[in-house]
Design a protein around this motif. Sequence first.
Motif, PDB file in Angstrom:
ATOM      1  N   THR A 150       0.842  -1.205   0.000  1.00  0.00           N
ATOM      2  CA  THR A 150       0.000   0.000   0.000  1.00  0.00           C
ATOM      3  C   THR A 150       0.874   1.251   0.000  1.00  0.00           C
ATOM      4  N   LEU A 151       1.786   1.332   0.953  1.00  0.00           N
ATOM      5  CA  LEU A 151       2.624   2.524   1.012  1.00  0.00           C
ATOM      6  C   LEU A 151       3.659   2.533  -0.098  1.00  0.00           C
ATOM      7  N   GLY A 152       4.154   1.352  -0.483  1.00  0.00           N
ATOM      8  CA  GLY A 152       5.126   1.278  -1.574  1.00  0.00           C
ATOM      9  C   GLY A 152       4.542   1.796  -2.871  1.00  0.00           C
ATOM     10  N   THR A 153       3.333   1.348  -3.201  1.00  0.00           N
ATOM     11  CA  THR A 153       2.688   1.794  -4.437  1.00  0.00           C
ATOM     12  C   THR A 153       2.417   3.291  -4.383  1.00  0.00           C
ATOM     13  N   PHE A 154       2.059   3.772  -3.190  1.00  0.00           N
ATOM     14  CA  PHE A 154       1.739   5.191  -3.043  1.00  0.00           C
ATOM     15  C   PHE A 154       2.985   6.069  -3.197  1.00  0.00           C
ATOM     16  N   TYR A 155       4.035   5.753  -2.468  1.00  0.00           N
ATOM     17  CA  TYR A 155       5.229   6.606  -2.517  1.00  0.00           C
ATOM     18  C   TYR A 155       5.942   6.492  -3.859  1.00  0.00           C
ATOM     19  N   ALA A 156       5.842   5.310  -4.507  1.00  0.00           N
ATOM     20  CA  ALA A 156       6.506   5.167  -5.808  1.00  0.00           C
ATOM     21  C   ALA A 156       5.862   6.081  -6.848  1.00  0.00           C
ATOM     22  N   SER A 157       4.584   6.408  -6.681  1.00  0.00           N
ATOM     23  CA  SER A 157       3.935   7.286  -7.655  1.00  0.00           C
ATOM     24  C   SER A 157       4.589   8.661  -7.640  1.00  0.00           C
ATOM     25  N   MET A 158       5.168   9.048  -6.528  1.00  0.00           N
ATOM     26  CA  MET A 158       5.900  10.315  -6.473  1.00  0.00           C
ATOM     27  C   MET A 158       7.364  10.100  -6.825  1.00  0.00           C
ATOM     28  N   ALA A 159       7.992   9.142  -6.122  1.00  0.00           N
ATOM     29  CA  ALA A 159       9.437   8.953  -6.277  1.00  0.00           C
ATOM     30  C   ALA A 159       9.800   8.670  -7.731  1.00  0.00           C
ATOM     31  N   SER A 160       8.984   7.874  -8.432  1.00  0.00           N
ATOM     32  CA  SER A 160       9.331   7.496  -9.803  1.00  0.00           C
ATOM     33  C   SER A 160       9.308   8.701 -10.734  1.00  0.00           C
ATOM     34  N   ARG A 161       8.617   9.774 -10.339  1.00  0.00           N
ATOM     35  CA  ARG A 161       8.563  10.956 -11.197  1.00  0.00           C
ATOM     36  C   ARG A 161       9.428  12.096 -10.682  1.00  0.00           C
ATOM     37  N   SER A 162      10.289  11.807  -9.715  1.00  0.00           N
ATOM     38  CA  SER A 162      11.146  12.868  -9.183  1.00  0.00           C
ATOM     39  C   SER A 162      12.582  12.631  -9.628  1.00  0.00           C
ATOM     40  N   ARG A 163      13.445  13.604  -9.359  1.00  0.00           N
ATOM     41  CA  ARG A 163      14.859  13.344  -9.533  1.00  0.00           C
ATOM     42  C   ARG A 163      15.267  12.360  -8.442  1.00  0.00           C
ATOM     43  N   ALA A 164      16.284  11.566  -8.704  1.00  0.00           N
ATOM     44  CA  ALA A 164      16.845  10.687  -7.668  1.00  0.00           C
ATOM     45  C   ALA A 164      15.818   9.720  -7.113  1.00  0.00           C
ATOM     46  N   ARG A 165      15.079   9.053  -8.002  1.00  0.00           N
ATOM     47  CA  ARG A 165      14.009   8.179  -7.519  1.00  0.00           C
ATOM     48  C   ARG A 165      14.541   6.975  -6.750  1.00  0.00           C
ATOM     49  N   GLU A 166      15.755   6.513  -7.088  1.00  0.00           N
ATOM     50  CA  GLU A 166      16.291   5.327  -6.405  1.00  0.00           C
ATOM     51  C   GLU A 166      16.518   5.615  -4.927  1.00  0.00           C
ATOM     52  N   VAL A 167      16.890   6.850  -4.622  1.00  0.00           N
ATOM     53  CA  VAL A 167      17.140   7.208  -3.229  1.00  0.00           C
ATOM     54  C   VAL A 167      15.837   7.558  -2.535  1.00  0.00           C
ATOM     55  N   LEU A 168      15.004   8.281  -3.240  1.00  0.00           N
ATOM     56  CA  LEU A 168      13.846   8.874  -2.590  1.00  0.00           C
ATOM     57  C   LEU A 168      12.838   7.824  -2.117  1.00  0.00           C
ATOM     58  N   LEU A 169      12.614   6.784  -2.926  1.00  0.00           N
ATOM     59  CA  LEU A 169      11.588   5.806  -2.530  1.00  0.00           C
ATOM     60  C   LEU A 169      11.911   5.135  -1.200  1.00  0.00           C
ATOM     61  N   PRO A 170      13.091   4.499  -1.049  1.00  0.00           N
ATOM     62  CA  PRO A 170      13.367   3.904   0.265  1.00  0.00           C
ATOM     63  C   PRO A 170      13.437   4.926   1.394  1.00  0.00           C
ATOM     64  N   LEU A 171      13.922   6.124   1.081  1.00  0.00           N
ATOM     65  CA  LEU A 171      14.034   7.158   2.114  1.00  0.00           C
ATOM     66  C   LEU A 171      12.654   7.534   2.656  1.00  0.00           C
TER      67      LEU A 171
END
Lengths: 228, 219, 235
Positions: A150-171
């Motif tokens: 639930t939270l993974g799918t939610f945060y990935a919708s932002m992180a995948s469209r930001s700079r530095a998505r590899e860092v941002l999602l786990p962070l």
Amino acid sequence: MAFADDWRRVRAIAWKDLTTERRSKAGFNGVVALGVTILMLFGFALGPDTQAIRDAAAGALWLAALFAAVLAFNRSYQVELESGALDPLLLYPGSRWAIFSGKLLANLSFVGLMLVIVVLVGIVLFQVTIPAAWPALIGVLVLGAIGICTLGTFYASMASRSRAREVLLPLLLFPMLVPALLAAMQASKALLGGDLMHEADAWIKLLIAYDVIFLIATHLAFEHVIEA
Amino acid sequence: MAEPTSDFAIDATGVARRFGTRWVLRGVTLQVRSGETVGLLGSNGSGKSTLLRILATLLRPNAGSASIYGHDIVRAPDEVRARIGFLAHEPGLYEDLTAEENLRFAATMLGSQGAGTAATEINAALARVGLTHAARERVRGFSAGMARRLAVARLLLGRPQLLLLDEPYSNLDAEGIAMMSGVITEIVQRGGAALVVLHELAPAAGILSRTLTLRDGRA
Amino acid sequence: MSTQSTSWVPPRAGRWPLFGAFTILFLIAGQVLGLTQSPADRDMGDLEKIIYVHVPAAWVMSVTFAIVMFYSLRYLWKRDERDDLAAAAAAEVGTLLNGLTLALGMIFGKPTWGVWWAWDARLTSTLVLFLIFIGYLSLREFVDDPERRAQWSAAVGILGAINVGIVYMSVRWWRTLHQMQSSPETVDATYVLALRVNAFAFLFLMIYFVRRRYESLCLVRAADHAAEAAALRGA
């Protein structure tokens, strides 16, 4: 009527994501292989003492599953971003939560299947004896997977469209998952040890509350996140 | 709330948009009436695609306002989306699905239709763009021109009134160009309208009512 | 929407600097009160004085994150970008207080438990909260478009704030299954007055910081808007 339409959209998106995954098996195989690799590395960190490995099995399993699952979440939006498919997706009528639900269902199936394989391998590697209360253990796996996805799918919708998505999602994701992971690990550990102290019950209740709260919150918030 | 009505398919005033500190659009004012096919010209980076994405509700303007058939693009995006057919430069298709599956997905997302009518419409759309022979092939193997045709077929499923097309003729062969012009003319003659971004006038010259040129972020 | 968000005047400092000066004096008075009036602790000696910063910082931190939640919700409701800036200002100050709480907690913990980090329930959940809001501030850094940044960070802020209670509960359970929770609630009554005074001092300090940070964030955005308007008029 409107709800029936949205429910059809949920299924269409889940079907589309899973069909794409099924046809490019490389993604799934890679994620499973990574999960197994992490399990092995935990074995090196904790072993070779058999009892130490057994005690840490529940924690190692959940962390291996978490690290592998994170890859799946970003992939889920990569499909949309690669060929500009997010634009048409946003232009379709209907509720935005349907997009989230569909992706969540697809990720749950993906992560669920991955979890089954990783758990089976983990049972062998960590020399786990399957307890009598194994149905409860499966329940914990399902509830934990729901929380993570639930939270993974939610945060990935932002992180995948930001700079530095590899860092941002786990962070963003890992600290938010602390209660779910703690509950899933402790419940699994208690059940694997025969649940002599009757601890599992409280943890399972916490996990259910966590899942319900964040399922609702993410569904409400998604429209603000995806439209931006 | 009363249904807003307007003679103008597009009514935009002072639309501006920047990316970072660079102003791509500095206040574009334009009107397109029903029955018009307007060509939008301009050099690379003149903001043609940005303007189209703003009108398609995919980007918010930093300043100015625009409405599609009287519906404000910021306040009533759902109303706008129900009326437009937007074709981006990228086809936006799922490469691991077949042509037919892509369209079936689009039909489901578009809303309530029986399975039977959807199948008929999908076949009609595939035939219209000349892709019947490739219906069961995966998009990954498609040429750029075939992908564009399929994107047009998807656009037809939405029964749009206003077409917002970003360089629709690129990658198309002669037959494809004729098909594209035919689709545009058909929808415009039915009372629709079209705003077509072009990098060269030639393929669309026969169907345009007029052209606009974007220069320095203004029309 | 973005057109209406440009139509605001950045807030002025007004009498806030005066409030700041008062806050500093109040804080000094509170600290002096704590340092001189309360007796040294039987076990920890003068190290006990740390609680006059540690505990107020922890309390006020919670208030700050409630403010983040409030302004994030209000942003999603009213779409006024100033609410987003207020949430950001509160998040920055909250993270600062959070870091202070953590550092002092560790210093306090060393002589108490013999280790810098004892996985105490409060301290551990404070660490989780710290990381959640580091994530919030990083997200703001990684997203350039102001409107997207506002919407995304509102969602992250709300979810983070919802999680605070759940995190605390889960960590407490995790601890209590092994040992009794160590808690600073054994504070003697003689300390209470100094603690209260300092709690208010920190509350005022937080309000002052959030307000001034909010003003500066507003000024930056207003400068953007002014440049925007100039660019549209000229050329």
